[in-house]
Design a protein around this motif. Structure first.
Motif, PDB file in Angstrom:
ATOM      1  N   LEU A  37       0.846  -1.230  -0.201  1.00  0.00           N
ATOM      2  CA  LEU A  37      -0.096  -0.157  -0.022  1.00  0.00           C
ATOM      3  C   LEU A  37       0.735   1.209  -0.058  1.00  0.00           C
ATOM      4  O   LEU A  37       1.810   1.278   0.332  1.00  0.00           O
ATOM      5  CB  LEU A  37      -0.821   0.117   1.314  1.00  0.00           C
ATOM      6  CG  LEU A  37      -1.502  -1.416   1.280  1.00  0.00           C
ATOM      7  CD1 LEU A  37      -2.405  -1.228   2.797  1.00  0.00           C
ATOM      8  CD2 LEU A  37      -2.785  -1.532   0.314  1.00  0.00           C
ATOM      9  N   PRO A  39       0.455   4.834   1.493  1.00  0.00           N
ATOM     10  CA  PRO A  39      -0.046   5.680   2.396  1.00  0.00           C
ATOM     11  C   PRO A  39       0.423   6.953   1.794  1.00  0.00           C
ATOM     12  O   PRO A  39       1.256   7.316   1.507  1.00  0.00           O
ATOM     13  CB  PRO A  39       0.184   5.527   4.038  1.00  0.00           C
ATOM     14  CG  PRO A  39       1.322   4.304   3.458  1.00  0.00           C
ATOM     15  CD  PRO A  39       1.522   4.001   2.412  1.00  0.00           C
ATOM     16  N   SER A  43       0.160  11.859   6.399  1.00  0.00           N
ATOM     17  CA  SER A  43      -0.827  11.418   6.997  1.00  0.00           C
ATOM     18  C   SER A  43      -0.455  10.468   8.009  1.00  0.00           C
ATOM     19  O   SER A  43       0.387   9.857   8.096  1.00  0.00           O
ATOM     20  CB  SER A  43      -1.868  10.653   5.903  1.00  0.00           C
ATOM     21  OG  SER A  43      -2.624  11.650   5.007  1.00  0.00           O
ATOM     22  N   LEU A  45      -1.130   6.935  10.199  1.00  0.00           N
ATOM     23  CA  LEU A  45      -2.087   5.639   9.605  1.00  0.00           C
ATOM     24  C   LEU A  45      -2.822   5.424  10.774  1.00  0.00           C
ATOM     25  O   LEU A  45      -2.568   5.083  11.854  1.00  0.00           O
ATOM     26  CB  LEU A  45      -1.012   4.640   9.315  1.00  0.00           C
ATOM     27  CG  LEU A  45      -1.364   3.357   8.828  1.00  0.00           C
ATOM     28  CD1 LEU A  45      -2.065   3.279   7.496  1.00  0.00           C
ATOM     29  CD2 LEU A  45      -0.382   2.227   8.822  1.00  0.00           C
TER      30      LEU A  45
END
Lengths: 342, 342
Positions: A37, A39, A43, A45
Motif C-alpha cells: 500500500l 499511504p 498522514s 495511519l
C-alpha cells in the motif's frame, strides 16, 4: 457445492482481486504474501481490528450473509470515523463450516463490497479457513488521518457532550430479531427501521471527516458498546466525570414502538444497548451550535447535545427531566458471556 | 478465574498497553478506537492477516498457549519477511471459550510478545471476545518496505530456485505431535527439533531484509503451504514452469529419524508439508553463489539451490537423483477439510 473446497477459495480470491484492482494507492492487492500500500505522505495511519463470531455477535437464523459482510466492515469503518479519519484498506478473514455454500460465501463478500464501495474502502487482503463450528470473521481496516486524529482522552470539564443521529435502534432491532416472530400490532415501518439499524449499520464516515476538518471537537468515540460504556471510556481516558440529561437523548419513535410491542424498556436500549455506531463527541460549549448547524448542512445528520463533562470526582450521572438521578446499566451483552469489544 | 470476565479484558489490555507504549512510530496504541501509527515517509506499507483456529490449525492437546501466541504472530512475520520488509505493528484478536483461565490468556500474550520483541514488532491493537467453541486468533501485521517489495510474480525462466534453511521439519513435528505418544527409539534431540519447528517457527525476517537489500533476488514467497503449493503459486504468478531436483532439497537428519520412527515418507513432508516458514526465492543464475555466501556470512542461514525456473509449458517437475520424474502431492492438510491459507 460446499465450502470450502480449494476451487471455492480461488473463486473468492478472484472476486476480491477484481475489486482490489480498481483501487488507488494499492501497488499489490490479493495474490502475494502481503498487500503493498502507498499511504499518503504526512498522514497518520489508523488501524483497527474486530472479530465477529456466530452466536456471539450474530445469529445465522436472522442475519443473512450479505448483512454479515456489510456489518463486519461497517463496525471497523465506524472506528476510523470516530478518529475523524478516512477509511482506506480492508483485510477480510472468513472461516466457515463445511455446510456453507459458495452462494452464501459470495453473498458475504458482496455485502462487504457494498459497504466498502460506499465508504471508499479497497479490500486488499484476507484469509479463508475451515471452521469446526460457526462463521468466524475478522476484519482489519486501515485508514488515514490528514488532521490530528480525534482521541478519547482529550475532553475537558465543561465540554458539551453530543451524539449524532439517534440511539437505541440497533438494540431494539436485536431484541426484535431475537424475539421472532414479530409481535402483533407492531408497524412494519418500525420493524424495518430497527432491524436495518442492527443488521446494516451506517457508519458515520462523512460526519467524522467533516467534524475533524471543522475543528472544535475536543474528543470523539463511536457508540459500539452503548452510551453508558462508551461515555465511561471517554471519561476514563479524559479523567473527567459527566452529566447526561436523559430527556435530551435522541430516540426514534420506532424504538418506543418496539419497546411497547415487546414490553421492554426503551431507556435500557438507548443507554445500555450497543451497536448504534453513532458518534459520541465533546465540544467546547461555545462551539456546539456552530458545529451542529454545519454538520446538518453538510451531511444532513443531526447533532444533539445530551449533557456536559464534569470533574472526575462527580462521577458519571444520568438525570431524568425532573433532575433526579437514574441508575443506568452499562454494557452490551453478547449472547455468550464475554467482554465487550476492546 | 475464568475467561473472559470484564476484569480479564482490562488486565489483558493493560498488558498490551504497556508493551505498546515503548514502541517507536506509535502515536496512540491500545485504548482508543484505532491505533495511530507513523509510517516512514517513502516506504511502502505491507499488510497481511491470518486466522488461526483451534482444531483446524492447532490442537490445545499439544500446543501450549505461549506457543500458540508465538506462532500466531510468527506466521504473519513470515509473510512480511517474504516481501523483504520490516515487520512493524501487530493487531491481535483473541476469542476463547469460558473455561480458559487468565493464566492461559496471559501465557498466549507472553508468547506473542516474545516473538514480537525478537522481530521488532509493536502490538498496537486488538480485540477480545467470547467464543462458543475453541480458541480463535486473528493476527494482522503491518510492515514497511524501504526497497521495492519482493513479489511472487517476477521470476524469470532460467532463474535458480533456492530455499533458506531446511524443509519438512514442521510437518514431521506435526506428525509426531498428532501421533503421541512418542514412538520408542526416537532420539529426544530429533523429537525436540521437529516439534519446536512446528510449535515455534522462526520467521526469516533478517534473511528477507538482507536479501532485499543485497539485490539479485527476482521473486520470493514464504513456505507456509509446502514447497509444491508455494512453488505452484510462484510459477502461476510468474507464468513459468519449474524443475526441482529432489536430492538437492535440504532435509535435516531429524526429519528422516522421525519418518523412520513413524514409518512415514519424509519426501511427503519436505515437498507437501507446510509451515516451515522458510523463504523460497529465485535469483538470476549468476547471482546465486554470491547471495548464498553473503547470506550465510550475514545471518548464518544457509541458502540452497534446488532447481530452476522453466517455461510455463514444461509445467512443474520434480526429479529424483537419477533424473526420473517423481509425483509430488501438493497441499497442506488442515485437520478439518478446508483450503490452505490465502
Amino acid at each position: 457445492m460446499s465450502w470450502p473446497a480449494a476451487a471455492t477459495e480461488r473463486r473468492l480470491i478472484e472476486i476480491i482481486r477484481r475489486a482490489a484492482r480498481r483501487a488507488p494507492a494499492v501497488r499489490v492487492g490479493i495474490g502475494d504474501d502481503c498487500a503493498v500500500l502507498e499511504p499518503a505522505a504526512g498522514s497518520a495511519l489508523l488501524a483497527t481490528t474486530d472479530l465477529l463470531i456466530e452466536d456471539v455477535h450474530f445469529r445465522r437464523r436472522w442475519a443473512p450473509p450479505t448483512d454479515i459482510g456489510w456489518k463486519s466492515l461497517a463496525v471497523n469503518v465506524s472506528d476510523i470515523a470516530a478518529m475523524g479519519g478516512r477509511p482506506r484498506w480492508g483485510l477480510i478473514a472468513l472461516a466457515c463450516p463445511e455446510a456453507v455454500t459458495i452462494e452464501e460465501a459470495e453473498a458475504f463478500y458482496s455485502g462487504v463490497q457494498a459497504l466498502a464501495t460506499e465508504h471508499g474502502v479497497a479490500i486488499v487482503g484476507g484469509d479463508t479457513s475451515a471452521s469446526p463450528k460457526g462463521w468466524i470473521i475478522n476484519v482489519t481496516l486501515l485508514g488515514e488521518a490528514v488532521r490530528a486524529p480525534l482521541l478519547r482522552s482529550t475532553a475537558r470539564v465543561g465540554d458539551v457532550i453530543a451524539v449524532t443521529g439517534s440511539l437505541g435502534r440497533s438494540a431494539a432491532g436485536l431484541a426484535l430479531l431475537e424475539a421472532a416472530p414479530v409481535p402483533a400490532g407492531l408497524a412494519e415501518e418500525a420493524r424495518a427501521d430497527v432491524t436495518a439499524a442492527h443488521l446494516r449499520p451506517r457508519p458515520r464516515t462523512r460526519e467524522g471527516l467533516w467534524l475533524s476538518e471543522a475543528g472544535g471537537v475536543t474528543a470523539m468515540i463511536d457508540l459500539s458498546d452503548g452510551l453508558a460504556t462508551d461515555l465511561g471510556h471517554l471519561c476514563e481516558e479524559s479523567r473527567t466525570g459527566a452529566r447526561v440529561d436523559l430527556d435530551r437523548v435522541p430516540v426514534q419513535p420506532s424504538v418506543h414502538a418496539v419497546a411497547r410491542a415487546l414490553d421492554r424498556d426503551a431507556l435500557a436500549w438507548t443507554t445500555g444497548g450497543g451497536e448504534d455506531y453513532e458518534l459520541l463527541l465533546t465540544t467546547a460549549p461555545d462551539a456546539f451550535e456552530l458545529l451542529a448547524g454545519g454538520l446538518a448542512s453538510a451531511t444532513g445528520t443531526r447533532l444533539t447535545a445530551v449533557g456536559h463533562m464534569t470533574s472526575a470526582d462527580e462521577g458519571i450521572r444520568y438525570l431524568d427531566a425532573a433532575g433526579r438521578a437514574v441508575s443506568v446499566e452499562p454494557g452490551f451483552e453478547h449472547f455468550v458471556t464475554g467482554p465487550a469489544r476492546a
